[in-house]
Every structure is written in structure tokens, then in C-alpha cells.
Design a protein around this motif. Structure first.
Motif, PDB file in Angstrom:
ATOM      1  N   LEU A  84      43.316  63.424  -2.068  1.00 63.23           N
ATOM      2  CA  LEU A  84      43.449  62.321  -3.020  1.00 63.23           C
ATOM      3  C   LEU A  84      42.106  61.965  -3.642  1.00 63.23           C
ATOM      4  CD1 LEU A  84      45.986  60.159  -1.009  1.00 63.23           C
ATOM      5  CD2 LEU A  84      46.422  61.301  -3.193  1.00 63.23           C
ATOM      6  N   ALA A  85      41.028  62.116  -2.884  1.00 60.32           N
ATOM      7  CA  ALA A  85      39.701  61.939  -3.478  1.00 60.32           C
ATOM      8  C   ALA A  85      39.484  62.976  -4.577  1.00 60.32           C
ATOM      9  CB  ALA A  85      38.623  62.055  -2.404  1.00 60.32           C
ATOM     10  N   ASP A  86      39.902  64.211  -4.330  1.00 60.81           N
ATOM     11  CA  ASP A  86      39.806  65.253  -5.360  1.00 60.81           C
ATOM     12  C   ASP A  86      40.602  64.882  -6.605  1.00 60.81           C
ATOM     13  OD1 ASP A  86      38.222  66.875  -3.800  1.00 60.81           O
ATOM     14  OD2 ASP A  86      39.855  68.189  -3.150  1.00 60.81           O
ATOM     15  N   MET A  87      41.718  64.188  -6.409  1.00 62.25           N
ATOM     16  CA  MET A  87      42.594  63.830  -7.516  1.00 62.25           C
ATOM     17  C   MET A  87      42.213  62.512  -8.188  1.00 62.25           C
ATOM     18  SD  MET A  87      44.653  66.333  -7.954  1.00 62.25           S
ATOM     19  CE  MET A  87      43.368  67.453  -7.402  1.00 62.25           C
ATOM     20  N   GLY A  88      41.104  61.921  -7.761  1.00 63.12           N
ATOM     21  CA  GLY A  88      40.582  60.780  -8.505  1.00 63.12           C
ATOM     22  C   GLY A  88      40.590  59.447  -7.808  1.00 63.12           C
ATOM     23  N   ALA A  89      41.042  59.377  -6.548  1.00 64.66           N
ATOM     24  CA  ALA A  89      40.980  58.100  -5.836  1.00 64.66           C
ATOM     25  C   ALA A  89      39.522  57.722  -5.601  1.00 64.66           C
ATOM     26  CB  ALA A  89      41.720  58.192  -4.509  1.00 64.66           C
ATOM     27  N   GLU A  90      39.154  56.516  -5.998  1.00 62.84           N
ATOM     28  CA  GLU A  90      37.785  56.038  -5.805  1.00 62.84           C
ATOM     29  C   GLU A  90      37.587  55.429  -4.429  1.00 62.84           C
ATOM     30  OE1 GLU A  90      36.423  53.724  -9.422  1.00 62.84           O
ATOM     31  OE2 GLU A  90      38.536  54.093  -9.901  1.00 62.84           O
ATOM     32  N   CYS A  91      38.679  55.058  -3.791  1.00 59.25           N
ATOM     33  CA  CYS A  91      38.627  54.429  -2.480  1.00 59.25           C
ATOM     34  C   CYS A  91      39.823  54.890  -1.678  1.00 59.25           C
ATOM     35  CB  CYS A  91      38.612  52.904  -2.624  1.00 59.25           C
ATOM     36  SG  CYS A  91      38.690  51.988  -1.068  1.00 59.25           S
ATOM     37  N   LEU A  92      39.597  55.305  -0.435  1.00 61.37           N
ATOM     38  CA  LEU A  92      40.663  55.722   0.470  1.00 61.37           C
ATOM     39  C   LEU A  92      40.733  54.744   1.633  1.00 61.37           C
ATOM     40  CD1 LEU A  92      41.989  58.322  -0.560  1.00 61.37           C
ATOM     41  CD2 LEU A  92      39.527  58.390  -1.015  1.00 61.37           C
ATOM     42  N   ILE A  93      41.950  54.307   1.936  1.00 63.54           N
ATOM     43  CA  ILE A  93      42.195  53.388   3.047  1.00 63.54           C
ATOM     44  C   ILE A  93      43.010  54.130   4.103  1.00 63.54           C
ATOM     45  CG2 ILE A  93      43.274  51.225   3.754  1.00 63.54           C
ATOM     46  CD1 ILE A  93      42.901  50.220   0.887  1.00 63.54           C
ATOM     47  N   ALA A  94      42.512  54.115   5.344  1.00 62.41           N
ATOM     48  CA  ALA A  94      43.199  54.802   6.440  1.00 62.41           C
ATOM     49  C   ALA A  94      43.746  53.790   7.428  1.00 62.41           C
ATOM     50  CB  ALA A  94      42.245  55.755   7.149  1.00 62.41           C
ATOM     51  N   PRO A  95      45.051  53.796   7.684  1.00 57.36           N
ATOM     52  CA  PRO A  95      45.649  52.832   8.619  1.00 57.36           C
ATOM     53  C   PRO A  95      45.423  53.205  10.076  1.00 57.36           C
ATOM     54  CG  PRO A  95      47.337  54.289   7.756  1.00 57.36           C
ATOM     55  CD  PRO A  95      46.061  54.653   7.050  1.00 57.36           C
ATOM     56  N   MET A  96      45.563  52.186  10.936  1.00 55.36           N
ATOM     57  CA  MET A  96      45.570  52.364  12.392  1.00 55.36           C
ATOM     58  C   MET A  96      44.342  53.133  12.900  1.00 55.36           C
ATOM     59  SD  MET A  96      48.103  50.764  13.667  1.00 55.36           S
ATOM     60  CE  MET A  96      49.551  49.888  13.074  1.00 55.36           C
ATOM     61  N   ILE A  97      43.170  52.745  12.427  1.00 51.77           N
ATOM     62  CA  ILE A  97      41.926  53.286  12.975  1.00 51.77           C
ATOM     63  C   ILE A  97      41.535  52.410  14.171  1.00 51.77           C
ATOM     64  CG2 ILE A  97      39.482  53.720  12.559  1.00 51.77           C
ATOM     65  CD1 ILE A  97      41.270  55.679  11.093  1.00 51.77           C
ATOM     66  N   ASN A  98      41.509  53.008  15.350  1.00 53.53           N
ATOM     67  CA  ASN A  98      41.326  52.238  16.578  1.00 53.53           C
ATOM     68  C   ASN A  98      40.093  52.611  17.385  1.00 53.53           C
ATOM     69  OD1 ASN A  98      43.740  50.691  16.294  1.00 53.53           O
ATOM     70  ND2 ASN A  98      44.925  52.462  16.983  1.00 53.53           N
ATOM     71  N   SER A  99      39.276  53.540  16.876  1.00 54.31           N
ATOM     72  CA  SER A  99      38.106  53.967  17.633  1.00 54.31           C
ATOM     73  C   SER A  99      37.022  54.483  16.704  1.00 54.31           C
ATOM     74  CB  SER A  99      38.482  55.071  18.625  1.00 54.31           C
ATOM     75  OG  SER A  99      38.805  56.268  17.931  1.00 54.31           O
TER      76      SER A  99
END
Length: 263
Positions: A84-99
């Protein structure tokens, strides 16, 4: 995205950016949200109906509408974050990061060497930015943001370690899941005082660590509260709710107009 008008610099400055949230897999709605005044639009591939192809269309539609482009990926899908970064997303949000380890793997997926492990092919991202690929390469690591969602007690317990990840740009609070975790599954209370207190503490720690703080808000009052707590990326407004509310209002108008009419 120019050097003086990009999402990363806005958020790092502490300037609040309000993002709309799109789940309906209708790229034109993402464009309408952008044209309607949202400074950013978030395409949701976790709980939304988007797949990769439709998300690509929605990112382009958001750019056409003049807004910044954000995407939330499914749990653990770091490969999709890079795509998605390659496709133009300027910001990526990742859910359920616990560590710390999960945060590191995610953040490195959207950064090029030597900072991360992202593979090279940003033809669409450069195109949407109006840049050559070489110009994009020079700014990509600084201006492609990685935000880890903090929405469990485990994540709160590991927050200092998560914030210590140098490749990670910030955190994003999901108050619904957070309240569910804090209550040990007893109930949802995203707008409650206990949840707000924890959200404020997360924002405070993030800002002190030099990171971006983001949060999902359920109403305009919570937006005002979030700004006061130090959050800079703030979600308010979901396309599904806009459509549902409009349908309900149309039905009420018809019922009021036809009440007492002969049949």
C-alpha cells in the motif's frame, strides 16, 4: 505531497489533522470525503470491505480529491503495508501491535534500507505525489509514516518499548478495543472517563518520546478532547455511518410528511 505540504511534517509539528474513515469499498465516497473538506482519508482494510485492488483505487480517488492518503492494514499483514505504501499511502496504521518486536517488524516493512526492509517499486506512490521515483526515494523514509495501534492492556504494558522503536513514527489509539481490553471483555466504553484517562496517558508518552499520537474519536466533543490531550491525527466520521444516518433521516422526513395522510 511536496516538501512543505506533506502529512508527515504536519503531524510532527503537532498540527491536528482530521481524517475521515472509509469502510464501504466505494472509491468515489473516499473522493467525496476529500472534496468535502477532510484533510485526510483513511482506507480501512481491517474492518472495512476494501481489498488491495479497491484500496488502490480509493487512494488514487483520495489524491484526486486533494486529501492525504492513509490506510489501515489487517492484523499482522506487514507485506500488505509495504504494497500500500507502493500504491501511494502516506501513512500506514497497523492494528493490535502488542510488543516491541511486532512494532519493529511493521515499521521496517514501510521503510527502505538502511532504516527498514521495504522492497523497491514505488511507481504509483511517486506518480500520485507528482514526483520522479528518485525524488520519492530521497524523502520516502521520512514521509511514509508507520503508526502502531495501541488497543490492548498488553500494548499499554509494552508502550515504552514500542515507543523506543526508532523506525516507528507513532502510535494510534483504538478506544473501542482498548476499553474492551481494559474491562477484561466486560463491555465497550470508548467514550468513558477511564478510557479517556488512558488515552491521555498514551498521547503524553508518545509526544514526550518524539512520536506522533493518533486516535479514533466517536463524536465532535471527543475530537476537542483529543486535541487537548496532544493527539495530532484524529479520526472523526465513517462513511458507513454517513450513509446510515442519511437513510434514517430520509425515513423520518417521509414519516413526518405523510403522517395522517389518507391511504
Amino acid at each position: 505531497m511536496t516538501e512543505t505540504n506533506n502529512l508527515a511534517d504536519k503531524l510532527r509539528s503537532g498540527k491536528p489533522v482530521i481524517t475521515g474513515w472509509s469502510v464501504l469499498c466505494v472509491p468515489m465516497i473516499a473522493e467525496m470525503m476529500a472534496r468535502g473538506g477532510y484533510e485526510a482519508v483513511t482506507i480501512d482494510l481491517q474492518h472495512g470491505m476494501y481489498d488491495f485492488a479497491s484500496a488502490c483505487e480509493a487512494l488514487a480517488a483520495t489524491a484526486l480529491g486533494g486529501a492525504h492518503r492513509i490506510a489501515r492494514v489487517p492484523v499482522g499483514d506487514n507485506a500488505l503495508a509495504g504494497r500500500l505504501a507502493d500504491m501511494g499511502a502516506e501513512c500506514l496504521i497497523a492494528p493490535m501491535i502488542n510488543s516491541k518486536e511486532e512494532a519493529t517488524r511493521f515499521a521496517r516493512a514501510v521503510k527502505y534500507p538502511p532504516v527498514g526492509d521495504r522492497s523497491w517499486s514505488p511507481f504509483r506512490a511517486a506518480m500520485l505525489n507528482g514526483q520522479t521515483q528518485e525524488a520519492y526515494r530521497q524523502i520516502a523514509n521520512a514521509q511514509t509514516l508507520s503508526l502502531a495501534m495501541i488497543e490492548t492492556q498488553d500494548a499499554i504494558d509494552a508502550l515504552d518499548e514500542i515507543l523506543s522503536v526508532p523506525e516507528l513514527d507513532g502510535v494510534f489509539v483504538g478506544p473501542s478495543d482498548l476499553s474492551l481490553s481494559l474491562s477484561n471483555g466486560a463491555g465497550l466504553d470508548p467514550n468513558g472517563e477511564a478510557t479517556a484517562k488512558v488515552c491521555a496517558a498514551i498521547a503524553d508518552k508518545a509526544v514526550k518520546a518524539g512520536k506522533i499520537a493518533g486516535v479514533f474519536c466517536m463524536n465532535a466533543g471527543k475530537v476537542r478532547e483529543a486535541i487537548g490531550q496532544g493527539f495530532s491525527l484524529i479520526t472523526h466520521g465513517i462513511d458507513r455511518s454517513f450513509v446510515g444516518d442519511a437513510i434514517d433521516e430520509a425515513q423520518r422526513e417521509v414519516e413526518e410528511a405523510t403522517s395522517g395522510s389518507p391511504r
